[in-house]
Scaffold this motif. Sequence first.
Motif: not given
Length: 314
Positions: A61-69, A90-103
């Motif tokens: 695909t040449d369209k946007p896609f992401g990864v769920n982590v 684009i990254v979707f994070t789950s099951a953890g503290n968003p502060k860990t990797w967002t920055s």
Amino acid sequence: MNKITSLFNIKYPIIQGGMIWNSGYKLASAVSNAGGLGLIGAGSMYPEVLREHIQKCKKATDKPFGVNVPMLYPNIEEIIKIIVDEGVKIVFTSAGNPKTWTSFLKENGITVVHVVSSSVFALKAQDAGVDAVVAEGFEAGGHNGREETTTFTLIPMVKDKISIPLIAAGGIATGRGMLAAMALGADGVQVGSRFAASFESSSHQNFKETIIGVQEGDTQLTLKELAPVRLIKNKFYKDVQELYEKCPTKEELATLLGRARAKRGMFEGDLTEGELEIGQIAGLIKEILPAEDIVNEMIAEFEHAKLEVVTFGF
């Protein structure tokens, strides 16, 4: 254009959930090509397998896609490095503290979305700097929050607390469900179970055929002492319930669960001893379809339902 289509540069505000054992590059690229946002589910992939899927998705695909982590999984640092190295945006994070990797992710030019199950966690995610949140009600399949708040209760409560874009998840598989979620304040929807029963889903055909046979009441949220998970009521589920009658310890529950139980069920097709994760909305899913058809049907039904509301007031 709305907040979600603008944020991800996509045609429709439909995100395909990054489900373990279902969401490989074939599904993610198909949904992205259809105008939604496809997500590769990193939770069931070794790091180098994830790299391969990202590379294949870029070719498909040449369209946007992401990864769920899911951040509770091992090798998280290696997974994050691969995502950055491969230029995922684009990254979707789950099951953890968003502060860990967002920055760190945002410093590398990545749009970050975090999955939450309550308005309290939505505020924490917003404070951590995420670009949007997915608020997921406990109707959803797979791993869930402990609050057991339904989607239609959760969405307006979260909307009332945050200022960033809001994506609704849990129990949404139709255009009417999408319209209802957006009427309650969501800017878009994340859809899991409906895409699990697609041609491009990487799960076993046995699992897909089981999904379309699910009826109302055939799933249950269980194993809350370990990590709440919604399952189809098969033999493994019944074994769990029988163990509960003996007031088991967490260790005894973990022993019964063992290793790779979800892989055994969803990926290898063991419908008896495997863990079969799916949402309550599976009761409305009656056929296995191409991902493109699922997106198109949802949008057509969404537009028709919206017109009905405007024209007839219902």
